[in-house]
Design a protein around this motif. Structure first.
Motif, PDB file in Angstrom:
ATOM      1  N   PHE A  23       0.855  -1.189   0.000  1.00 48.68           N
ATOM      2  CA  PHE A  23       0.000   0.000   0.000  1.00 48.68           C
ATOM      3  C   PHE A  23       0.889   1.236   0.000  1.00 48.68           C
ATOM      4  O   PHE A  23       1.725   1.409   0.873  1.00 48.68           O
TER       5      PHE A  23
ATOM      6  N   VAL B 198      -4.234   3.554   9.181  1.00 44.47           N
ATOM      7  CA  VAL B 198      -2.988   2.899   9.585  1.00 44.47           C
ATOM      8  C   VAL B 198      -1.899   3.899   9.949  1.00 44.47           C
ATOM      9  O   VAL B 198      -0.938   3.546  10.629  1.00 44.47           O
TER      10      VAL B 198
ATOM     11  N   CYS C 294      -6.152   2.053   4.973  1.00 39.29           N
ATOM     12  CA  CYS C 294      -5.583   1.015   4.106  1.00 39.29           C
ATOM     13  C   CYS C 294      -6.712   0.273   3.394  1.00 39.29           C
ATOM     14  O   CYS C 294      -7.699  -0.116   4.036  1.00 39.29           O
TER      15      CYS C 294
END
Length: 511
Positions: free
Chosen positions: A7, A38, A52
């Motif tokens: 990510f 996150v 995320c």
């Protein structure tokens, strides 16, 4: 087998190209749900939480708190489908299929499915690869969605926060201690052999880039450490424990000079140390200009470069305005703030003098008169001064303005303002009286054309109805772009505002 997905820092909009990591909200080994925040990052506009789009186990984080990352840089890697095995050992495979379907495809901050955050829990590394250490084989092929980086050179480890080698592996690089690091010192967490340090074969059980960097900076050989984590994983606490042991052991040796060290060399060394300390003291502490503070610095500098500003000011008797506010709040209903009354006066004045609700198009060499008043107001927060914007302020009542000011002020203090909350202003109201000062010559909030400043309201001697009396007096100042209007227009605007402050009934003509 878990599928490892990467990510990256998404496009945050508003032309933003980078963001600073303020606080990690998850750690390696935590389980995350789809669209769970996150990391908290600070951009040039605001502080935002980045969600995320994957559900799974966090296997690596890239960048420490305080690191500035460009858009598109890796943030974390997530093992999708990694879960604690249930009865019969089928939990991982079932979780993989479910987690793969739960990817939200989230690419912008604030957009997603809104799934509730999962309870944070840790998973043993063996769960990621069927009983083996996670990605134990350094030469194994990277999982889908992961960009494989170059192998580190022998004896070197990648820098913390670097983007080379995104796949989390158990580092097989040898951490060489610094040349002056003491050898054979028995320290907590370190195996001190009686003879030369043995050469251990196999990978070093460490995943975190922060742990590798900490060990390198303090000269700790990771191959001599015994990890306290699952399956012998070396944690940050292990390295810090070893560093404390090395420091305690090296302290007495550094206090006593070596026999061959002369008094002259000791004196020279002391002089050099004092000189270095003095140089550091003269240099002073350096605070990086980034995030909101950096954006403010750039905007104010641009305003000074481009806008030929001028300031005019006037004292006004605010006694009647204060009395009108007390009467409004005594009648029941929502309370009306003084800032809301001043904002209402501002919008009425801008309707009479629209040149001040404009911007200058340098390329076209035109003054653009704006149809709506989006009123910015200065709000002081722990992270510095920010200017939230009240949309369509000219169409709001005093009660509506009070409510919107309070909402945006609360968001500013919580650090949750969005870029949309901080952009698009056409005129700014600066109530610097809250700092206990009477007057100011503020810098215009580029690309606006003017800013009204309001000082503190204090009792002062004043001639009222031909007699000397003690009245509530405020100083008003208007800083304006001299390209859009001359002193006559600016003076007329400020005089109208002062008249409304002294006689609130003047506002009735525009209501």
């Amino acid at each position: 087998m878990a599928q490892v997905l990467e990510f990256r820092l998404p496009d945050l909009g508003e032309g933003l190209t980078e963001a600073e990591i303020v606080r990690w909200l998850v750690a390696e080994g935590d389980v995350v749900a789809v669209d769970q925040p996150v990391v908290e990052v600070e951009t040039a506009k605001a502080m935002v939480e980045v969600p995320c789009p994957y559900a799974g186990v966090v296997t690596a984080r890239f960048g420490e708190e305080g690191t500035e990352l460009p858009v598109g840089a890796p943030l974390i890697t997530v093992a999708v489908g990694a879960a604690e095995p249930g009865p019969g050992g089928s939990g991982a495979s079932e979780g993989s299929a479910a987690a793969t379907e739960e990817s939200s495809g989230n690419v912008l901050v604030g957009y997603g499915t809104g799934a509730p955050a999962a309870r944070r829990r840790r998973i043993r590394p063996s769960a990621l690869s069927g009983g083996r250490p996670a990605d134990a084989a350094a030469g194994s092929a990277p999982g889908p969605g992961v960009t494989a980086g170059p192998d580190p050179a022998p004896g070197m480890a990648p820098e913390a926060g670097s983007f080379a080698g995104h796949e989390p592996v158990w580092d097989s690089a040898v951490e060489s201690p610094a040349p002056d690091a003491p050898r054979g010192v028995a320290a907590p967490g370190i195996v001190a052999p009686a003879g030369p340090a043995p050469t251990h074969e196999g990978p070093v059980a460490v995943i975190s880039p922060l742990v590798r960097r900490l060990a390198r900076e303090h000269g700790v050989d990771l191959r001599e450490l015994k990890g306290s984590g699952p399956d012998g994983l070396i944690l940050r606490a292990d390295v810090e424990h070893a560093v404390r042991g090395l420091t305690a052991a090296a302290g007495p040796q550094q206090l006593a000079p070596q026999p061959e060290t002369s008094a002259v060399s000791l004196s020279a060394s002391a002089s050099a140390s004092v000189s270095a300390s003095a140089h550091a003291a003269v240099a002073g502490e350096r605070v990086p200009l980034r995030g909101v503070r950096g954006a403010v610095a750039e905007k104010l500098s641009r305003s000074r470069r481009e806008i030929p500003d001028a300031t005019c000011w006037v004292d006004a008797d605010a006694t009647e305005l204060m009395a009108a506010r007390r009467a409004m709040n005594a009648s029941g209903g929502p309370k009306v703030s003084l800032l809301a009354l001043l904002a209402r006066i501002c919008t009425a004045a801008l309707a009479r003098y629209p040149e001040l609700n404009s911007t200058v198009d340098l390329d076209a060499r035109e003054i653009v008169l704006l149809p709506e008043v989006h009123l910015g107001f200065a709000a002081q927060t722990d992270r510095g001064l920010v200017v939230p914007v009240v949309r369509a302020a000219h169409g709001r009542t005093a009660e509506s303005l009070t409510e919107e000011f309070q909402r945006l002020t609360d968001k500013a203090r919580q650090g949750s303002l969005t870029p949309a909350d901080l952009t698009g202003g056409t005129f700014t109201l600066n109530n610097y009286g809250v700092f206990g000062v009477d007057g100011s010559t503020p810098i215009i909030n580029h690309p606006e054309a003017a800013m009204l400043g309001v000082g503190r309201i204090v009792p002062k001697p004043w001639v009222h109805q031909g007699e000397l009396a003690v009245r509530q007096v405020v100083q008003l100042s208007l800083t304006f772009d001299h390209r859009v209007c001359d002193g006559g227009t600016a003076g007329g605007f400020l005089r109208y505002v002062a008249d409304c402050v002294e006689q609130p009934a003047v506002l009735l003509r525009t209501l």
